[in-house]
Design an enzyme around this catalytic site. Structure first.
Site, PDB file in Angstrom:
ATOM      1  N   TRP A   1      46.069  39.320  23.044  1.00 18.84           N
ATOM      2  CA  TRP A   1      46.606  38.634  24.389  1.00 18.84           C
ATOM      3  C   TRP A   1      47.641  37.798  24.070  1.00 18.84           C
ATOM      4  O   TRP A   1      48.389  37.299  25.223  1.00 18.84           O
ATOM      5  CB  TRP A   1      45.183  37.956  24.760  1.00 18.84           C
ATOM      6  CG  TRP A   1      43.917  38.611  25.236  1.00 18.84           C
ATOM      7  CD1 TRP A   1      43.066  38.857  24.359  1.00 18.84           C
ATOM      8  CD2 TRP A   1      43.755  39.201  26.341  1.00 18.84           C
ATOM      9  NE1 TRP A   1      42.129  39.735  24.842  1.00 18.84           N
ATOM     10  CE2 TRP A   1      42.551  39.865  26.181  1.00 18.84           C
ATOM     11  CE3 TRP A   1      44.229  39.172  27.757  1.00 18.84           C
ATOM     12  CZ2 TRP A   1      41.731  40.574  27.121  1.00 18.84           C
ATOM     13  CZ3 TRP A   1      43.478  39.841  28.519  1.00 18.84           C
ATOM     14  CH2 TRP A   1      42.238  40.653  28.409  1.00 18.84           C
TER      15      TRP A   1
ATOM     16  N   ARG B   1      35.056  32.948  36.109  1.00 14.95           N
ATOM     17  CA  ARG B   1      35.934  31.615  35.783  1.00 14.95           C
ATOM     18  C   ARG B   1      35.006  30.645  36.924  1.00 14.95           C
ATOM     19  O   ARG B   1      35.754  29.850  37.131  1.00 14.95           O
ATOM     20  CB  ARG B   1      37.307  31.333  35.911  1.00 14.95           C
ATOM     21  CG  ARG B   1      37.664  32.670  35.072  1.00 14.95           C
ATOM     22  CD  ARG B   1      37.336  32.668  33.788  1.00 14.95           C
ATOM     23  NE  ARG B   1      38.053  33.795  32.807  1.00 14.95           N
ATOM     24  CZ  ARG B   1      37.574  34.068  31.627  1.00 14.95           C
ATOM     25  NH1 ARG B   1      36.725  33.538  31.058  1.00 14.95           N
ATOM     26  NH2 ARG B   1      38.297  35.116  31.067  1.00 14.95           N
TER      27      ARG B   1
ATOM     28  N   ASP C   1      48.998  30.819  31.549  1.00 14.24           N
ATOM     29  CA  ASP C   1      47.834  30.823  32.310  1.00 14.24           C
ATOM     30  C   ASP C   1      47.055  29.615  32.362  1.00 14.24           C
ATOM     31  O   ASP C   1      46.015  29.562  31.936  1.00 14.24           O
ATOM     32  CB  ASP C   1      47.009  32.126  31.386  1.00 14.24           C
ATOM     33  CG  ASP C   1      46.048  32.602  32.305  1.00 14.24           C
ATOM     34  OD1 ASP C   1      45.790  32.275  33.567  1.00 14.24           O
ATOM     35  OD2 ASP C   1      45.130  33.315  31.611  1.00 14.24           O
TER      36      ASP C   1
ATOM     37  N   LYS D   1      46.630  42.262  42.272  1.00 15.97           N
ATOM     38  CA  LYS D   1      46.982  42.024  40.972  1.00 15.97           C
ATOM     39  C   LYS D   1      47.101  43.451  40.367  1.00 15.97           C
ATOM     40  O   LYS D   1      46.270  44.177  40.360  1.00 15.97           O
ATOM     41  CB  LYS D   1      45.571  41.412  40.035  1.00 15.97           C
ATOM     42  CG  LYS D   1      45.585  41.452  38.766  1.00 15.97           C
ATOM     43  CD  LYS D   1      44.418  40.660  38.228  1.00 15.97           C
ATOM     44  CE  LYS D   1      44.646  40.562  36.493  1.00 15.97           C
ATOM     45  NZ  LYS D   1      43.497  39.681  35.830  1.00 15.97           N
TER      46      LYS D   1
ATOM     47  N   ARG E   1      54.883  36.388  25.525  1.00 16.15           N
ATOM     48  CA  ARG E   1      53.988  36.454  27.098  1.00 16.15           C
ATOM     49  C   ARG E   1      54.734  35.672  27.892  1.00 16.15           C
ATOM     50  O   ARG E   1      54.931  35.911  29.225  1.00 16.15           O
ATOM     51  CB  ARG E   1      52.493  36.006  26.772  1.00 16.15           C
ATOM     52  CG  ARG E   1      51.999  35.896  27.882  1.00 16.15           C
ATOM     53  CD  ARG E   1      50.296  35.727  27.586  1.00 16.15           C
ATOM     54  NE  ARG E   1      49.705  35.326  28.872  1.00 16.15           N
ATOM     55  CZ  ARG E   1      48.197  35.436  28.836  1.00 16.15           C
ATOM     56  NH1 ARG E   1      47.660  35.300  27.765  1.00 16.15           N
ATOM     57  NH2 ARG E   1      47.899  35.175  29.959  1.00 16.15           N
TER      58      ARG E   1
ATOM     59  N   GLU F   1      46.410  42.948  33.072  1.00 22.20           N
ATOM     60  CA  GLU F   1      45.202  42.886  32.296  1.00 22.20           C
ATOM     61  C   GLU F   1      44.238  44.009  32.694  1.00 22.20           C
ATOM     62  O   GLU F   1      43.068  43.812  32.958  1.00 22.20           O
ATOM     63  CB  GLU F   1      44.359  41.441  32.536  1.00 22.20           C
ATOM     64  CG  GLU F   1      45.313  40.314  32.370  1.00 22.20           C
ATOM     65  CD  GLU F   1      44.594  39.066  32.455  1.00 22.20           C
ATOM     66  OE1 GLU F   1      43.628  38.726  33.411  1.00 22.20           O
ATOM     67  OE2 GLU F   1      44.714  38.104  31.711  1.00 22.20           O
TER      68      GLU F   1
ATOM     69  N   GLU G   1      38.811  26.448  34.529  1.00 24.64           N
ATOM     70  CA  GLU G   1      38.670  27.413  33.461  1.00 24.64           C
ATOM     71  C   GLU G   1      39.285  26.760  31.880  1.00 24.64           C
ATOM     72  O   GLU G   1      38.398  26.859  31.068  1.00 24.64           O
ATOM     73  CB  GLU G   1      39.614  28.678  33.730  1.00 24.64           C
ATOM     74  CG  GLU G   1      39.588  29.645  32.520  1.00 24.64           C
ATOM     75  CD  GLU G   1      40.182  30.986  32.858  1.00 24.64           C
ATOM     76  OE1 GLU G   1      40.479  31.048  33.707  1.00 24.64           O
ATOM     77  OE2 GLU G   1      40.140  31.970  31.764  1.00 24.64           O
TER      78      GLU G   1
HETATM   79  C1  GCU Z   1      42.866  34.298  33.584  1.00 28.27           C
HETATM   80  C2  GCU Z   1      41.636  34.734  33.480  1.00 28.27           C
HETATM   81  C3  GCU Z   1      40.989  35.794  34.294  1.00 28.27           C
HETATM   82  C4  GCU Z   1      41.812  36.189  35.406  1.00 28.27           C
HETATM   83  C5  GCU Z   1      43.188  35.928  35.340  1.00 28.27           C
HETATM   84  C6  GCU Z   1      44.109  36.318  36.398  1.00 28.27           C
HETATM   85  O1  GCU Z   1      43.389  35.360  32.692  1.00 28.27           O
HETATM   86  O2  GCU Z   1      41.106  34.232  32.364  1.00 28.27           O
HETATM   87  O3  GCU Z   1      39.622  35.602  34.291  1.00 28.27           O
HETATM   88  O4  GCU Z   1      41.424  37.436  35.840  1.00 28.27           O
HETATM   89  O5  GCU Z   1      43.625  34.812  34.854  1.00 28.27           O
HETATM   90  O6  GCU Z   1      44.522  35.431  36.951  1.00 28.27           O
HETATM   91  O7  GCU Z   1      44.314  37.243  36.923  1.00 28.27           O
END
Ligand code: GCU
Length: 652
Positions: free
Chosen positions: A514, A145, A349, A266, A320, A270, A377
């Site tokens: 998503w 991003r 987000d 994190k 979400r 995801e 982004e």
């Molecule tokens: C958004 C973003 C991702 C990033 C994610 C995050 O979804 O598109 O690229 O990894 O945020 O905050 O971890």
């Protein structure tokens, strides 16, 4: 101003130091490495503007007095009496911040008297999380991003050999009050994982370049590191061997980087590994890392961005927006003292419009950092001018319990920055204002963003006529609102093209795993998040908000479609129907972008040519894109609803 070699001086052109550099200055106290930085700054600008750094005992007009060694005290006291301006600080950072305060005041720092006032940051941690990959990622590129070229830190798979630019970055950050940087992506790929162990020397090199400006270095780590790097069969946070591995690894990190800030994680997000795989809670995960960091004074920033990214659009019960609150509030009080829960400012987000996350304020016994996105982004990818100060200020002033502003509930403000190795740092030169504004709001979340913009304008273009400041305000003040007008309407969000997230695609994500975002059909649009008939999300708020958001009658217009599914004929508080609002704002948004381009063109002789040309070129793309957004959104809703525009305009 571009007087710093091959990259732009941003908000620290030499001319911004004219007033300071023309004085006789004295730097006293220490020893302290940051005091040396302050002194070196003054020696440099005095050589340029005719001042002098004098010895103790000589008369001076500017005195910077370091009275202690308290590096945790970032405050300073500024006053002017009897023709002497004095900055007093008990720690090196405070002294440095005091110097930059004097720079901001310019000649104003040397006129008349200034009553003694102590300045201190409201938030202890003011951090940037760079989503930089060491190696170029096949899909995401080097900076995930990122819209400003490659990484400032990494090139050719290693830390840059020439760290002059990193040092210059640290200086820009100090000048707006930022004191921490995480140097790699939160999505930790294989090469980046090793920064924790055999590649820690690379991190130490970067830390060395940032340290003189009081910026501490942090690292994003993989929760699976004990398996990936340690050869262990598990990463279970309660397994003694795993805990011992983290303790030993962390001790080695501190040998390489004695003032290391800590980890950013994190987890279970995801596709990233996390404690769920072992049936453990996120408090178990965070506390294991906190325990490893604790003996060294480090902190773990544990991200709350945990949600199901494998949804089915037919399932209307999974929301979400609810996820972070549902996952984390049961854990309140369980996190260690050196664990900070890092919460995105909105529940989704980083969309152009979201409500403030209900998790903010909902965990009184857990340390909180609020995360913002400076990299654009979802707000135009630094091709569009979109100054986000007003959005962030709204978030920070929001009072989750009706009383205390969000900015006072957190002890950290974190952002994903927008800078890269682009000559102008941020791709769009005007996006520099976003980075500066973030830093200043982290220092003082109650600050008026417009005054922050004034500071940025004055520093970046010192000595320029009022007409330039007026023009920049005209172009930037309302730019967030303009962007909102021509993109997704009324808080609905996510009408972007999947993957890269630039440009319109109304159904781009609607049927993807998503999440589902607008539920538009022939009768209406929006997501029912009420307690009475929807997902119940509105009930995650404390009063007065839960009640306010629950009903379409009281929900603020700008968030209506985030909270409610309404017919196209629903009348907003503004008096317009939803469908007419959509048409009108999309025409207006394009007109406003046209006007901003016109204003910018009129500033040609007031801005250095290369900068002017770069912005002008971006305005062309912004306009093209804004028209595309207008046409796609308007025609989508015309076709869905069958309701014509009341003004009979052509909808493509
Ligand atoms: C958004 C973003 C991702 C990033 C994610 C995050 O979804 O598109 O690229 O990894 O945020 O905050 O971890």
């Amino acid at each position: 101003m571009t007087d710093s070699g091959n990259f732009d001086a941003a908000w620290l052109p030499d001319a911004a130091f004219r007033a300071v550099g023309a004085r006789r200055s004295l730097v006293r106290g220490g020893p302290d490495p940051l005091k040396d930085t302050v002194r070196a700054e003054l020696v440099g600008v005095c050589a340029r503007f005719g001042g002098e750094v004098v010895r103790d005992g000589d008369a001076a007009e500017l005195v910077l007095d370091l009275t202690g060694e308290d590096s945790s005290d970032e405050g300073y006291t500024l006053e002017r009496r009897d023709g002497v301006t004095t900055v007093t600080a008990s720690g090196g950072r405070g002294l440095l911040y005091g110097l930059f305060h004097v720079v901001r005041l310019g000649e104003g720092a040397f006129a008349g008297d200034l009553a003694s006032r102590t300045h201190r940051p409201a938030l202890a941690t003011r951090m940037l999380d760079h989503w930089d990959n060491v190696a170029v990622h096949p899909v995401m590129g080097q900076v995930e991003r990122g819209y400003a070229g490659g990484s400032l830190f990494w090139a050719d798979g290693v830390a840059r050999g020439d760290l002059a630019r990193v040092r210059a970055y640290g200086r820009l950050l100090a000048a707006c009050g930022i004191n921490a940087v995480a140097v790699n992506n939160v999505n930790v790929h294989a090469t980046e994982a090793r920064l924790l162990t055999d590649r820690i020397g690379d991190v130490a090199a970067i830390a060395g370049a940032l340290r003189p400006y009081g910026v501490r270095t942090h690292l994003s780590v993989s929760f699976a590191a004990p398996i990936l790097l340690g050869g262990l069969p598990t990463a279970d946070p309660l397994d003694p061997a795993v805990r011992a591995w983290w303790a030993a690894t962390t001790a080695r990190v501190y040998e390489a980087v004695p003032d290391f800030g800590g980890y950013v994680v994190k987890a279970d997000s995801e596709g990233q590994p996390g404690p769920f795989a072992y049936g453990r809670s996120h408090a178990d995960g965070a506390n294991m890392l906190a325990a490893a960091l604790e003996p060294h004074g480090g902190t773990v920033h544990w991200r709350a961005f945990v949600y199901d990214h494998r949804q089915d659009w037919r399932d209307r019960s999974t929301d979400r927006a609810r996820a972070a609150y549902d996952h984390f509030t049961p854990l309140d009080g369980e996190f260690a003292d050196n664990a900070v829960l890092q919460v995105k400012h909105g529940p989704m987000d980083f969309q152009v419009r979201e409500p403030v996350s209900p998790l903010i304020g909902a965990m009184p016994d857990t340390r909180l950092a609020v995360e913002l996105q400076v990299t654009q982004e979802y707000t135009g990818q630094q091709k569009h001018a979109c100054w986000l100060g007003p959005m962030w200020s709204e978030v920070l002033r929001f009072r989750p319990d009706g009383e205390v502003p969000a900015g006072r509930l957190a002890d950290g403000l974190v952002a994903v920055p927008n800078a890269g190795d682009d000559r102008f740092w941020t791709g769009h030169p005007l996006a520099q204002a976003n980075l500066y504004t973030f830093g200043r709001l982290a220092w003082d979340p109650a600050a008026d963003p417009r005054s922050v913009l004034d500071e940025w304008i004055a520093l970046t273009h010192p000595g320029s006529p009022g007409r330039l400041a007026e023009g920049l305000h005209a172009v930037l003040d309302g730019s967030w609102g303009t962007y909102e007008k021509y993109t997704a309407p009324l808080g609905v969000g996510f009408m972007v093209q999947p993957g890269h997230h630039y440009g319109p695609s109304v159904d781009g994500y609607e049927y993807s795993p998503w999440g589902t975002y607008h539920f538009a059909d022939r009768d209406g649009v929006g997501v029912d998040r009420s307690v009475a008939t929807g997902t119940g999300y509105a009930g995650q708020y404390a009063e007065p908000w839960a009640k306010l958001y629950e009903s379409p009658g009281t929900c603020p217009d700008e968030l209506l479609l985030f909270f409610h599914h309404v017919p196209y004929g629903h009348v907003l508080h503004s008096g317009k129907t939803v469908i007419q609002h959509i048409y009108d704002t999309h025409f207006e948004g394009v007109e406003e972008a046209e006007e901003a381009r016109r204003v910018w063109a009129g500033l040609a002789n007031l801005v250095e040519p290369e900068r002017h040309a770069r912005v002008a070129e971006r305005f062309e793309e912004q306009l093209r894109s804004a028209r595309e957004w207008r046409d796609q959104i308007n025609s989508y809703f015309l076709r869905k609803s069958g309701v014509p525009d009341a003004h009979g305009r052509t909808i493509h």
